[in-house]
Design a protein around this motif. Structure first.
Motif, PDB file in Angstrom:
ATOM      1  N   GLN A 123       0.821  -1.225   0.000  1.00  0.00           N
ATOM      2  CA  GLN A 123       0.000   0.000   0.000  1.00  0.00           C
ATOM      3  C   GLN A 123       0.849   1.267   0.000  1.00  0.00           C
ATOM      4  OE1 GLN A 123      -3.153  -0.124  -0.554  1.00  0.00           O
ATOM      5  NE2 GLN A 123      -3.276  -2.346  -0.342  1.00  0.00           N
ATOM      6  N   VAL A 124       1.918   1.248   0.779  1.00  0.00           N
ATOM      7  CA  VAL A 124       2.690   2.474   0.964  1.00  0.00           C
ATOM      8  C   VAL A 124       3.860   2.565  -0.018  1.00  0.00           C
ATOM      9  CG1 VAL A 124       4.007   3.852   2.639  1.00  0.00           C
ATOM     10  CG2 VAL A 124       2.052   2.481   3.417  1.00  0.00           C
ATOM     11  N   LYS A 125       4.535   1.450  -0.222  1.00  0.00           N
ATOM     12  CA  LYS A 125       5.713   1.479  -1.093  1.00  0.00           C
ATOM     13  C   LYS A 125       5.386   1.118  -2.532  1.00  0.00           C
ATOM     14  CE  LYS A 125      10.139   0.833   1.181  1.00  0.00           C
ATOM     15  NZ  LYS A 125      11.206  -0.140   1.482  1.00  0.00           N
ATOM     16  N   GLY A 126       4.160   0.610  -2.747  1.00  0.00           N
ATOM     17  CA  GLY A 126       3.769   0.219  -4.101  1.00  0.00           C
ATOM     18  C   GLY A 126       4.493  -1.022  -4.604  1.00  0.00           C
ATOM     19  N   MET A 127       4.913  -1.859  -3.658  1.00  0.00           N
ATOM     20  CA  MET A 127       5.598  -3.098  -4.039  1.00  0.00           C
ATOM     21  C   MET A 127       4.597  -4.063  -4.667  1.00  0.00           C
ATOM     22  SD  MET A 127       8.129  -4.888  -1.299  1.00  0.00           S
ATOM     23  CE  MET A 127       9.112  -6.299  -1.755  1.00  0.00           C
ATOM     24  N   LYS A 128       5.052  -4.852  -5.631  1.00  0.00           N
ATOM     25  CA  LYS A 128       4.195  -5.877  -6.233  1.00  0.00           C
ATOM     26  C   LYS A 128       3.858  -6.931  -5.173  1.00  0.00           C
ATOM     27  CE  LYS A 128       4.261  -5.214 -10.947  1.00  0.00           C
ATOM     28  NZ  LYS A 128       4.578  -3.774 -10.867  1.00  0.00           N
ATOM     29  N   ARG A 129       2.570  -7.355  -5.152  1.00  0.00           N
ATOM     30  CA  ARG A 129       2.127  -8.245  -4.083  1.00  0.00           C
ATOM     31  C   ARG A 129       2.957  -9.528  -4.007  1.00  0.00           C
ATOM     32  NH1 ARG A 129      -1.854  -8.625  -0.447  1.00  0.00           N
ATOM     33  NH2 ARG A 129      -2.592  -6.607  -1.117  1.00  0.00           N
ATOM     34  N   LYS A 130       3.274 -10.110  -5.163  1.00  0.00           N
ATOM     35  CA  LYS A 130       4.042 -11.368  -5.164  1.00  0.00           C
ATOM     36  C   LYS A 130       5.397 -11.205  -4.495  1.00  0.00           C
ATOM     37  CE  LYS A 130       3.724 -15.423  -7.643  1.00  0.00           C
ATOM     38  NZ  LYS A 130       2.608 -15.846  -8.476  1.00  0.00           N
ATOM     39  N   ALA A 131       6.076 -10.130  -4.870  1.00  0.00           N
ATOM     40  CA  ALA A 131       7.401  -9.861  -4.300  1.00  0.00           C
ATOM     41  C   ALA A 131       7.278  -9.577  -2.811  1.00  0.00           C
ATOM     42  CB  ALA A 131       8.050  -8.686  -5.016  1.00  0.00           C
ATOM     43  N   ALA A 132       6.237  -8.818  -2.456  1.00  0.00           N
ATOM     44  CA  ALA A 132       6.038  -8.474  -1.044  1.00  0.00           C
ATOM     45  C   ALA A 132       5.760  -9.738  -0.227  1.00  0.00           C
ATOM     46  CB  ALA A 132       4.896  -7.480  -0.895  1.00  0.00           C
ATOM     47  N   GLU A 133       5.001 -10.659  -0.813  1.00  0.00           N
ATOM     48  CA  GLU A 133       4.695 -11.905  -0.096  1.00  0.00           C
ATOM     49  C   GLU A 133       5.938 -12.774   0.066  1.00  0.00           C
ATOM     50  OE1 GLU A 133      -0.068 -12.399  -1.076  1.00  0.00           O
ATOM     51  OE2 GLU A 133       1.361 -13.830  -1.963  1.00  0.00           O
ATOM     52  N   ALA A 134       6.759 -12.800  -0.958  1.00  0.00           N
ATOM     53  CA  ALA A 134       7.990 -13.601  -0.873  1.00  0.00           C
ATOM     54  C   ALA A 134       8.889 -13.037   0.230  1.00  0.00           C
ATOM     55  CB  ALA A 134       8.718 -13.597  -2.213  1.00  0.00           C
ATOM     56  N   ARG A 135       9.019 -11.722   0.246  1.00  0.00           N
ATOM     57  CA  ARG A 135       9.831 -11.067   1.282  1.00  0.00           C
ATOM     58  C   ARG A 135       9.212 -11.297   2.665  1.00  0.00           C
ATOM     59  NH1 ARG A 135      14.115  -9.997   3.779  1.00  0.00           N
ATOM     60  NH2 ARG A 135      14.305  -7.969   4.796  1.00  0.00           N
ATOM     61  N   ALA A 136       7.889 -11.189   2.751  1.00  0.00           N
ATOM     62  CA  ALA A 136       7.202 -11.389   4.032  1.00  0.00           C
ATOM     63  C   ALA A 136       7.451 -12.802   4.556  1.00  0.00           C
ATOM     64  CB  ALA A 136       5.707 -11.132   3.878  1.00  0.00           C
ATOM     65  N   MET A 137       7.455 -13.781   3.664  1.00  0.00           N
ATOM     66  CA  MET A 137       7.709 -15.157   4.103  1.00  0.00           C
ATOM     67  C   MET A 137       9.126 -15.302   4.657  1.00  0.00           C
ATOM     68  SD  MET A 137       5.055 -16.970   4.161  1.00  0.00           S
ATOM     69  CE  MET A 137       5.956 -18.443   4.669  1.00  0.00           C
ATOM     70  N   GLU A 138      10.087 -14.629   3.998  1.00  0.00           N
ATOM     71  CA  GLU A 138      11.470 -14.651   4.525  1.00  0.00           C
ATOM     72  C   GLU A 138      11.506 -14.067   5.936  1.00  0.00           C
ATOM     73  OE1 GLU A 138      13.793 -13.659   0.328  1.00  0.00           O
ATOM     74  OE2 GLU A 138      14.123 -12.367   2.080  1.00  0.00           O
ATOM     75  N   LEU A 139      10.811 -12.958   6.086  1.00  0.00           N
ATOM     76  CA  LEU A 139      10.838 -12.277   7.396  1.00  0.00           C
ATOM     77  C   LEU A 139      10.129 -13.109   8.454  1.00  0.00           C
ATOM     78  CD1 LEU A 139      10.273  -8.630   6.169  1.00  0.00           C
ATOM     79  CD2 LEU A 139      12.345  -9.531   7.255  1.00  0.00           C
ATOM     80  N   LEU A 140       9.048 -13.764   8.061  1.00  0.00           N
ATOM     81  CA  LEU A 140       8.347 -14.622   9.027  1.00  0.00           C
ATOM     82  C   LEU A 140       9.246 -15.779   9.453  1.00  0.00           C
ATOM     83  CD1 LEU A 140       4.697 -14.539   7.603  1.00  0.00           C
ATOM     84  CD2 LEU A 140       5.539 -13.511   9.740  1.00  0.00           C
ATOM     85  N   GLN A 141      10.027 -16.312   8.498  1.00  0.00           N
ATOM     86  CA  GLN A 141      11.016 -17.350   8.866  1.00  0.00           C
ATOM     87  C   GLN A 141      12.000 -16.771   9.873  1.00  0.00           C
ATOM     88  OE1 GLN A 141      11.049 -20.412   7.836  1.00  0.00           O
ATOM     89  NE2 GLN A 141      10.062 -20.528   5.816  1.00  0.00           N
ATOM     90  N   GLN A 142      12.456 -15.562   9.568  1.00  0.00           N
ATOM     91  CA  GLN A 142      13.479 -14.915  10.420  1.00  0.00           C
ATOM     92  C   GLN A 142      12.996 -14.748  11.858  1.00  0.00           C
ATOM     93  OE1 GLN A 142      15.208 -11.305   8.651  1.00  0.00           O
ATOM     94  NE2 GLN A 142      15.617 -10.502  10.695  1.00  0.00           N
ATOM     95  N   VAL A 143      11.710 -14.455  12.030  1.00  0.00           N
ATOM     96  CA  VAL A 143      11.188 -14.268  13.394  1.00  0.00           C
ATOM     97  C   VAL A 143      10.569 -15.563  13.956  1.00  0.00           C
ATOM     98  CG1 VAL A 143      10.796 -11.800  12.988  1.00  0.00           C
ATOM     99  CG2 VAL A 143       8.892 -13.405  12.683  1.00  0.00           C
TER     100      VAL A 143
END
Ligand code: ATP
Ligand code: MG
Length: 297
Positions: A123-143
């Motif tokens: 919403q804020v950065k205008g990132m493509k949803r697919k890319a944002a989801e891939a990054r989010a999954m990495e971060l969820l792994q990290q935490v």
């Protein structure tokens, strides 16, 4: 954990003052934080810790002084020595580079974990949803929540929700993370998992300012501890000095109160693990006030 890269501090705060209705709560705070540095901010209730964090990311305007983050003067444009307030849009853009994590996590209750983390980048950065989801999954792994993308916040423990909140902040790829008592609303047995994530973040080189009463975390993870009282920095230095060998009587008084709280906290953990509050009567350092304790159950 160790300061690295460029010489200019990532956060450069000079003589920051702030009043609320004539009550001066920040009285000329100077603070530099180097890139990759972890600073723990300690101080009694009302000393101005939260206000200072909120000033850094412009959730509060400041009355005097200046704050730069990565060379950007926060909230203002300096035109020949006169400060002009930036537009809301430009302030929002500055704020995007700063992740904030509070005591209360404020996740969207009707969105899944993954949707919560993906929301701002899309919403804020205008990132493509697919890319944002891939990054989010990495971060969820990290935490440590790689198995929870489809869960709703209400299905998670407080510690898990706070870890989602950290992943959500990291999803904006911040230069700086501000933590304001991130574990103080958690049940004692959930504190460790959140501190572990923060420790890991520090090891990865994130620049962090952390308000916490977790003295173990401060001792192990902080490069520097800053002790504030009544709107001023009283004492600062490596944890071994500020916590291990405080110079100022106000620091010593505060730390002695903290130690008493830590003791009570440790006892609460024992009680929650054993379910046996009677065990507390034998806890080391117990004041011997057995008679006053509730030993029911
Ligand atoms: N929005 C506000 N309006 C009026 N007074 C405020 C506001 N925010 C903070 N204050 C006052 O400023 C002082 C500093 O508050 P602040 O929340 O920064 O302290 P703190 O060090 O974070 O304390 P705590 O450890 O309890 O969180 C307090 O006296 C508080 O009542
Ligand atoms: Mg506070």
């Amino acid at each position: 954990m160790t300061a690295s890269t460029s010489d200019a501090p990532l956060v450069h705060a000079v003589n920051v003052s702030k009043s609320f209705h004539g009550n001066e709560v920040l009285k000329g705070i100077d603070m530099d934080v180097a890139t990759g540095e972890v600073v723990v901010l300690l101080g009694p209730s009302g000393s101005g810790k939260t206000t200072f964090l909120r000033c850094i990311n412009q959730l509060e305007t400041i009355d005097g002084g200046r704050i730069w983050v990565d060379g950007d003067l926060m909230g203002y444009d300096d035109r020949g020595g006169t400060l002009h307030r930036l537009t809301d849009k430009r302030i929002a853009a500055q704020r995007r580079d700063i992740g904030m994590c509070f005591q209360r996590f404020n996740l969207f209750p009707h969105k899944t974990v993954l949707e919560n983390v993906v929301e701002a980048p899309v919403q804020v950065k205008g990132m493509k949803r697919k890319a944002a989801e891939a990054r989010a999954m990495e971060l969820l792994q990290q935490v440590g929540l790689g198995d929870k993308p489809s869960a709703y916040p209400a299905q998670l423990s407080g510690g898990q929700q706070q870890r989602v909140a950290i992943a959500r902040a990291l999803a904006m790829d911040p230069k700086l993370m501000l933590f304001d008592e991130p574990t103080s609303a958690l049940d004692p047995e959930l504190v460790g998992e959140v501190l572990k994530v923060m420790r890991d973040l520090a090891t990865r080189g994130m620049t962090m300012i952390v308000v916490t009463h977790e003295m173990g975390f401060a001792r192990e993870v902080a490069d520097r501890v800053v002790f504030m009282d009544a709107g001023v920095v009283v004492e600062e230095g490596p944890p071994s000095e500020v916590i291990g060998n405080p110079k100022h009587h106000r620091t010593r008084a505060f730390l002695s109160r903290m130690r008493q709280e830590e003791q009570a906290h440790a006892e609460a953990v024992v009680a929650s693990v054993t379910g046996n509050t009677e065990a507390l009567a034998d806890a080391p350092g117990d004041g011997g006030d057995d008679g006053a304790r509730d030993t029911a159950g």
